[in-house]
Design an enzyme around this catalytic site. Structure first.
Site, PDB file in Angstrom:
ATOM      1  N   GLY A  90      -4.034 -12.254 -10.012  1.00  0.00           N
ATOM      2  CA  GLY A  90      -4.585 -12.225  -8.999  1.00  0.00           C
ATOM      3  C   GLY A  90      -4.452 -10.995  -8.401  1.00  0.00           C
ATOM      4  N   VAL A  91      -4.561 -10.878  -6.878  1.00  0.00           N
ATOM      5  CA  VAL A  91      -4.585  -9.428  -6.332  1.00  0.00           C
ATOM      6  C   VAL A  91      -2.948  -8.997  -6.282  1.00  0.00           C
ATOM      7  N   GLY A  99      -0.684 -17.145  -6.211  1.00  0.00           N
ATOM      8  CA  GLY A  99      -1.087 -17.709  -4.801  1.00  0.00           C
ATOM      9  C   GLY A  99      -0.039 -18.211  -3.884  1.00  0.00           C
ATOM     10  N   ARG A 100      -0.591 -18.692  -2.704  1.00  0.00           N
ATOM     11  CA  ARG A 100       0.551 -18.787  -1.611  1.00  0.00           C
ATOM     12  C   ARG A 100       0.178 -20.283  -0.919  1.00  0.00           C
ATOM     13  N   GLY A 147       0.120 -14.598 -13.297  1.00  0.00           N
ATOM     14  CA  GLY A 147      -0.928 -14.416 -12.202  1.00  0.00           C
ATOM     15  C   GLY A 147      -1.848 -13.167 -12.124  1.00  0.00           C
ATOM     16  N   HIS A 158     -23.448  15.052   2.623  1.00  0.00           N
ATOM     17  CA  HIS A 158     -23.247  15.594   1.421  1.00  0.00           C
ATOM     18  C   HIS A 158     -22.206  16.665   1.212  1.00  0.00           C
ATOM     19  N   LYS A 188       0.767  -1.306  -0.021  1.00  0.00           N
ATOM     20  CA  LYS A 188      -0.078  -0.013  -0.067  1.00  0.00           C
ATOM     21  C   LYS A 188       0.901   1.293  -0.097  1.00  0.00           C
ATOM     22  N   ASP A 243      -3.453 -17.338   7.747  1.00  0.00           N
ATOM     23  CA  ASP A 243      -3.021 -18.053   6.342  1.00  0.00           C
ATOM     24  C   ASP A 243      -2.738 -19.657   6.204  1.00  0.00           C
TER      25      ASP A 243
HETATM   26  P1  FAD Z   1       1.753 -14.193   8.276  1.00  0.00           P
HETATM   27  O1  FAD Z   1       1.291 -12.691   8.168  1.00  0.00           O
HETATM   28  O2  FAD Z   1       2.549 -14.870   7.017  1.00  0.00           O
HETATM   29  O3  FAD Z   1       2.882 -14.242   9.624  1.00  0.00           O
HETATM   30  C1  FAD Z   1       3.134 -15.296  10.182  1.00  0.00           C
HETATM   31  C2  FAD Z   1       4.549 -15.140  10.902  1.00  0.00           C
HETATM   32  O4  FAD Z   1       4.994 -16.130  11.661  1.00  0.00           O
HETATM   33  C3  FAD Z   1       5.348 -14.802  10.089  1.00  0.00           C
HETATM   34  O5  FAD Z   1       6.200 -13.568  10.753  1.00  0.00           O
HETATM   35  C4  FAD Z   1       6.364 -15.858   9.877  1.00  0.00           C
HETATM   36  O6  FAD Z   1       7.831 -15.629   9.467  1.00  0.00           O
HETATM   37  C5  FAD Z   1       6.193 -16.526  11.306  1.00  0.00           C
HETATM   38  N1  FAD Z   1       6.784 -17.948  11.506  1.00  0.00           N
HETATM   39  C6  FAD Z   1       6.239 -18.939  10.671  1.00  0.00           C
HETATM   40  N2  FAD Z   1       6.629 -20.246  10.956  1.00  0.00           N
HETATM   41  C7  FAD Z   1       7.336 -19.783  12.383  1.00  0.00           C
HETATM   42  C8  FAD Z   1       7.826 -20.771  13.381  1.00  0.00           C
HETATM   43  N3  FAD Z   1       7.473 -22.046  13.371  1.00  0.00           N
HETATM   44  N4  FAD Z   1       8.066 -20.004  14.596  1.00  0.00           N
HETATM   45  C9  FAD Z   1       8.149 -18.719  14.701  1.00  0.00           C
HETATM   46  N5  FAD Z   1       7.804 -17.818  13.686  1.00  0.00           N
HETATM   47  C10 FAD Z   1       7.006 -18.569  12.428  1.00  0.00           C
HETATM   48  N6  FAD Z   1      -4.195  -9.263   3.049  1.00  0.00           N
HETATM   49  C11 FAD Z   1      -5.205  -8.100   3.192  1.00  0.00           C
HETATM   50  O7  FAD Z   1      -6.184  -8.332   4.072  1.00  0.00           O
HETATM   51  N7  FAD Z   1      -5.124  -6.851   2.738  1.00  0.00           N
HETATM   52  C12 FAD Z   1      -4.157  -6.590   1.982  1.00  0.00           C
HETATM   53  O8  FAD Z   1      -3.776  -5.352   1.385  1.00  0.00           O
HETATM   54  C13 FAD Z   1      -2.990  -7.627   1.578  1.00  0.00           C
HETATM   55  N8  FAD Z   1      -1.916  -7.350   0.889  1.00  0.00           N
HETATM   56  C14 FAD Z   1      -1.088  -8.255   0.804  1.00  0.00           C
HETATM   57  C15 FAD Z   1      -0.074  -7.993  -0.321  1.00  0.00           C
HETATM   58  C16 FAD Z   1       0.875  -8.922  -0.503  1.00  0.00           C
HETATM   59  C17 FAD Z   1       1.970  -8.537  -1.637  1.00  0.00           C
HETATM   60  C18 FAD Z   1       0.864 -10.081   0.093  1.00  0.00           C
HETATM   61  C19 FAD Z   1       1.932 -11.233  -0.271  1.00  0.00           C
HETATM   62  C20 FAD Z   1      -0.136 -10.440   0.927  1.00  0.00           C
HETATM   63  C21 FAD Z   1      -1.125  -9.487   1.174  1.00  0.00           C
HETATM   64  N9  FAD Z   1      -2.229  -9.787   1.990  1.00  0.00           N
HETATM   65  C22 FAD Z   1      -3.152  -8.668   2.329  1.00  0.00           C
HETATM   66  C23 FAD Z   1      -2.376 -11.012   2.709  1.00  0.00           C
HETATM   67  C24 FAD Z   1      -2.001 -10.891   4.170  1.00  0.00           C
HETATM   68  O9  FAD Z   1      -0.611 -10.537   4.052  1.00  0.00           O
HETATM   69  C25 FAD Z   1      -1.868 -12.436   4.833  1.00  0.00           C
HETATM   70  O10 FAD Z   1      -3.306 -12.902   4.727  1.00  0.00           O
HETATM   71  C26 FAD Z   1      -1.503 -12.124   6.109  1.00  0.00           C
HETATM   72  O11 FAD Z   1      -0.197 -11.729   6.556  1.00  0.00           O
HETATM   73  C27 FAD Z   1      -1.793 -13.399   7.046  1.00  0.00           C
HETATM   74  O12 FAD Z   1      -1.346 -13.476   8.494  1.00  0.00           O
HETATM   75  P2  FAD Z   1      -0.948 -14.532   9.287  1.00  0.00           P
HETATM   76  O13 FAD Z   1      -0.783 -13.954  10.812  1.00  0.00           O
HETATM   77  O14 FAD Z   1      -1.790 -15.825   9.103  1.00  0.00           O
HETATM   78  O15 FAD Z   1       0.519 -15.085   8.748  1.00  0.00           O
HETATM   79  P1  NAI Z   2      -4.416 -14.908  -6.107  1.00  0.00           P
HETATM   80  O1  NAI Z   2      -4.879 -16.359  -5.580  1.00  0.00           O
HETATM   81  O2  NAI Z   2      -5.028 -13.686  -5.610  1.00  0.00           O
HETATM   82  O3  NAI Z   2      -4.123 -15.014  -7.813  1.00  0.00           O
HETATM   83  C1  NAI Z   2      -3.384 -15.960  -8.388  1.00  0.00           C
HETATM   84  C2  NAI Z   2      -3.726 -15.840  -9.611  1.00  0.00           C
HETATM   85  O4  NAI Z   2      -2.714 -16.822 -10.298  1.00  0.00           O
HETATM   86  C3  NAI Z   2      -5.014 -16.469  -9.997  1.00  0.00           C
HETATM   87  O5  NAI Z   2      -5.816 -15.516 -10.785  1.00  0.00           O
HETATM   88  C4  NAI Z   2      -4.947 -17.738 -10.775  1.00  0.00           C
HETATM   89  O6  NAI Z   2      -5.772 -18.222 -11.831  1.00  0.00           O
HETATM   90  C5  NAI Z   2      -3.284 -17.495 -11.186  1.00  0.00           C
HETATM   91  N1  NAI Z   2      -2.380 -18.575 -11.599  1.00  0.00           N
HETATM   92  C6  NAI Z   2      -2.248 -19.743 -10.966  1.00  0.00           C
HETATM   93  N2  NAI Z   2      -1.400 -20.628 -11.341  1.00  0.00           N
HETATM   94  C7  NAI Z   2      -1.094 -20.213 -12.474  1.00  0.00           C
HETATM   95  C8  NAI Z   2      -0.260 -20.378 -13.574  1.00  0.00           C
HETATM   96  N3  NAI Z   2       0.368 -21.724 -13.588  1.00  0.00           N
HETATM   97  N4  NAI Z   2      -0.088 -19.607 -14.485  1.00  0.00           N
HETATM   98  C9  NAI Z   2      -0.678 -18.677 -14.716  1.00  0.00           C
HETATM   99  N5  NAI Z   2      -1.864 -17.924 -13.865  1.00  0.00           N
HETATM  100  C10 NAI Z   2      -1.802 -18.663 -12.824  1.00  0.00           C
HETATM  101  O7  NAI Z   2      -2.918 -15.273  -5.471  1.00  0.00           O
HETATM  102  P2  NAI Z   2      -1.754 -13.984  -5.326  1.00  0.00           P
HETATM  103  O8  NAI Z   2      -2.122 -12.893  -6.101  1.00  0.00           O
HETATM  104  O9  NAI Z   2      -0.552 -14.505  -5.433  1.00  0.00           O
HETATM  105  O10 NAI Z   2      -2.010 -13.445  -3.881  1.00  0.00           O
HETATM  106  C11 NAI Z   2      -1.814 -14.448  -2.737  1.00  0.00           C
HETATM  107  C12 NAI Z   2      -2.932 -14.174  -1.816  1.00  0.00           C
HETATM  108  O11 NAI Z   2      -2.332 -13.028  -0.864  1.00  0.00           O
HETATM  109  C13 NAI Z   2      -4.186 -13.723  -2.302  1.00  0.00           C
HETATM  110  O12 NAI Z   2      -4.928 -15.074  -2.059  1.00  0.00           O
HETATM  111  C14 NAI Z   2      -4.916 -13.046  -1.332  1.00  0.00           C
HETATM  112  O13 NAI Z   2      -5.812 -13.169  -0.296  1.00  0.00           O
HETATM  113  C15 NAI Z   2      -3.722 -12.160  -0.551  1.00  0.00           C
HETATM  114  N6  NAI Z   2      -3.505 -10.781  -1.159  1.00  0.00           N
HETATM  115  C16 NAI Z   2      -4.620 -10.053  -0.753  1.00  0.00           C
HETATM  116  C17 NAI Z   2      -4.545  -8.656  -1.006  1.00  0.00           C
HETATM  117  C18 NAI Z   2      -5.755  -7.599  -0.970  1.00  0.00           C
HETATM  118  O14 NAI Z   2      -6.195  -7.981   0.205  1.00  0.00           O
HETATM  119  N7  NAI Z   2      -5.629  -6.600  -1.491  1.00  0.00           N
HETATM  120  C19 NAI Z   2      -3.291  -8.084  -1.803  1.00  0.00           C
HETATM  121  C20 NAI Z   2      -2.260  -8.984  -2.145  1.00  0.00           C
HETATM  122  C21 NAI Z   2      -2.484 -10.317  -1.803  1.00  0.00           C
END
Ligand code: FAD
Ligand code: NAI
Length: 477
Positions: free
Chosen positions: A194-195, A283-284, A192, A456, A60, A324
């Site tokens: 996606g988001v 995806g993740r 991909g 408004h 962001k 997650d």
């Molecule tokens: P995480 O945030 O992954 O935290 C897990 C933590 O546990 C990490 O610090 C990890 O290192 C630690 N850990 C793992 N295993 C161990 C262990 N064995 N011992 C100690 N520590 C450990 N979501 C939104 O809602 N809005 C967004 O705008 C958004 N933007 C995103 C943008 C990107 C580029 C990405 C990749 C993701 C985005 N997400 C967004 C998704 C969001 O980041 C995740 O859904 C969220 O971080 C999940 O939270 P969590 O606490 O489950 O795990």
């Molecule tokens: P995603 O699931 O949003 O999108 C992955 C995309 O890749 C999908 O459209 C899928 O069809 C495509 N794809 C999968 N395999 C492929 C292949 N082999 N070739 C081409 N396309 C392929 O996953 P993304 O963008 O990696 O984000 C991971 C997660 O992080 C999301 O599920 C989302 O929940 C979270 N996230 C949330 C954000 C937000 O809330 N604004 C911002 C960024 C991530």
């Protein structure tokens, strides 16, 4: 055992799921520990997980910086503001982003101190049990063995790699690499749509890259409302994001200074593209490596997520898992809410997370946000509904802002008028969606929204008008 090693609750993982769970546990009076292994430059801990370090927050920050730049380049002139010699300093932009991340890291450390949460920096793993208490071994700077009556696992997720194309964060980038490119590459490929692909593709497009996004599915944003997805496709194309749908990725070949992607296009024709850098955002996957799941017999599901029931209980007594690393949307706010709910369940309360009212937001321009059901989902489920939309082009505040893209839409039950979904594409969609979430949580009807006084001139008047549109009685269209 030494009280400093013995806790009511041990949280493994300090992302939004884990750190919020730890705070709520402490608020409820539990002796709480949190273990997290994320480390920043200099070896200091970096609480906040993926979200704070390489996810929500830095993305962001860069979206904001790059949008300012795009506005200065393209939108300011309409406001009568002329800028000569506009330029960008990507290094400064990245440093600001890093500063925002560090502020958030430090903020969570402060919250832990304030709530008297014992923090252990390192990797936590199950090491067995002492009677009915779980033993957790910590490996890292905060090495220790601690025991707890309850364990909340919040270990999060990691990016999925494309088979045969491991991340090197030089040519093939994961989300961390995509957030740290030292300059906008001339040719940026993204696999991909996606988001992550759309948000990071937008950032680097605005900063000057030619961006090509290769998506396997034949439709863009398949989970969104169809009209929203159509409008999004139109706007992204206008911005110069080249999105190719229905592709099948073949070999990815890393050269000395580029990367070639072979793929078949939607017609099945073999083709290829060469990029300076390639973001893979497909995806993740849940992160359970090194957690000692096998030591204690913690059950994972077929996709590698920790298996939990509706209350986030695992197969082990008093071991819970959230965020997650378990089923459901991979969103920070979902992780946080599960953390709060589990803490409250441990306290004998009735914490609850309603998956039907979790909002989705994509922070592109225009922003996209929704909650609840789409028209397609309702049609497929045979639910009779009424829909109403209102365009920002007819909203005075949007005109004043100079951003009239998109619309607000409600879908409501045809018989009861109860709101079943809200869909927004346009300015501040991320903020506007809250009204739909609140309305759905309170079981509101579209008439309720239509009768509520909205200030408004605000964008939220488009929300009220969309509710009026459900009953075909908009006032300003
Ligand atoms: P995480 O945030 O992954 O935290 C897990 C933590 O546990 C990490 O610090 C990890 O290192 C630690 N850990 C793992 N295993 C161990 C262990 N064995 N011992 C100690 N520590 C450990 N979501 C939104 O809602 N809005 C967004 O705008 C958004 N933007 C995103 C943008 C990107 C580029 C990405 C990749 C993701 C985005 N997400 C967004 C998704 C969001 O980041 C995740 O859904 C969220 O971080 C999940 O939270 P969590 O606490 O489950 O795990
Ligand atoms: P995603 O699931 O949003 O999108 C992955 C995309 O890749 C999908 O459209 C899928 O069809 C495509 N794809 C999968 N395999 C492929 C292949 N082999 N070739 C081409 N396309 C392929 O996953 P993304 O963008 O990696 O984000 C991971 C997660 O992080 C999301 O599920 C989302 O929940 C979270 N996230 C949330 C954000 C937000 O809330 N604004 C911002 C960024 C991530």
């Amino acid at each position: 055992m030494d009280p400093q090693s013995s806790f009511d609750v041990i949280v493994i993982g300090g992302g939004p799921g884990g750190y919020v769970a730890a705070i709520r546990c402490a608020q409820l009076g539990f002796a709480t520990a949190c273990i997290d292994d994320w480390t920043r430059a200099g070896g200091k801990p970096a609480l906040g997980g993926t979200c704070t370090n390489v996810g929500c927050i830095p993305s962001k920050a860069l979206l904001q910086s790059s949008e300012h730049y795009a506005h200065a380049a393209h939108a300011f002139a309409d406001h009568g503001i002329r800028i000569d010699g506009l330029s960008i300093d990507v290094a400064k932009m990245l440093a600001r982003k890093d500063g925002v991340v560090a502020q958030n890291n430090d903020g969570i450390t402060y919250l832990f101190k304030k709530n008297k949460i014992a923090f252990f920096h390192g990797r936590g793993a199950f090491a067995g049990n002492d009677g009915d208490r779980w033993r957790i071994a910590i490996d890292g700077p905060g090495a220790a063995t601690i025991v707890g009556s309850h364990v909340i696992i919040a270990t999060g997720s990691t990016p999925r790699a494309l088979p045969g194309a491991p991340f090197d964060n030089v040519r093939i980038l994961d989300n961390a690499g995509a957030l740290a490119m030292p300059a906008a590459p001339k040719r940026l490929g993204v696999i991909g749509a996606g988001v992550v692909g759309l948000e990071m593709g937008s950032v680097w497009r605005r900063l000057g890259s030619d961006v090509t996004i290769l998506e396997a599915l034949p439709v863009l944003l398949g989970n969104a409302d169809e009209a929203v997805a159509k409008e999004a496709a139109k706007q992204f194309a206008k911005q110069g994001l080249a999105i190719k749908l229905g592709v099948t990725i073949g070999a990815v070949k890393v050269g000395s200074d580029d990367v070639r992607v072979e793929y078949t296009d939607e017609t099945g024709a073999a083709t290829s593209a060469v990029f300076d850098r390639l973001i893979v955002s497909i995806g993740r996957v849940p992160l359970t490596a090194g957690l000692g799941a096998d030591v204690v017999g913690l059950v994972l599901d077929a996709r590698g997520f920790i298996a939990v029931d509706d209350l986030c209980r695992t197969n082990l007594a008093n071991v819970w898992a959230i965020g997650d690393v378990v089923r459901g949307p991979m969103l920070a706010h979902k992780a946080e809410d599960e953390g709060v709910a589990v803490a409250e369940r441990i306290a004998g309360q009735h914490g609850h997370v309603d998956f039907n009212t979790i909002p989705w937001v994509i922070y592109t321009s225009p922003e996209i946000a929704w909650v609840g059901k789409t028209e397609r989902q309702l049609k497929d489920a045979g639910v009779a509904y009424r829909a109403g939309s209102f365009p920002f082009a007819a909203n005075g505040r949007a005109r004043a802002l100079g951003d009239t893209t998109g619309f607000v839409k409600f879908v409501a039950d045809a018989a009861t008028d109860r709101i079943l979904g809200m869909h927004v594409i346009g300015p501040q969609a991320s903020e506007l969606i809250s009204e739909g979430v609140v309305a759905m949580e309170f079981g509101a009807s579209s008439e309720d929204i239509a009768r509520i006084c909205h200030a408004h001139p605000t964008l939220s008047e488009a929300t009220r008008e969309a509710a009026l549109a459900v009953d075909k009685r908009t006032l300003n269209l």
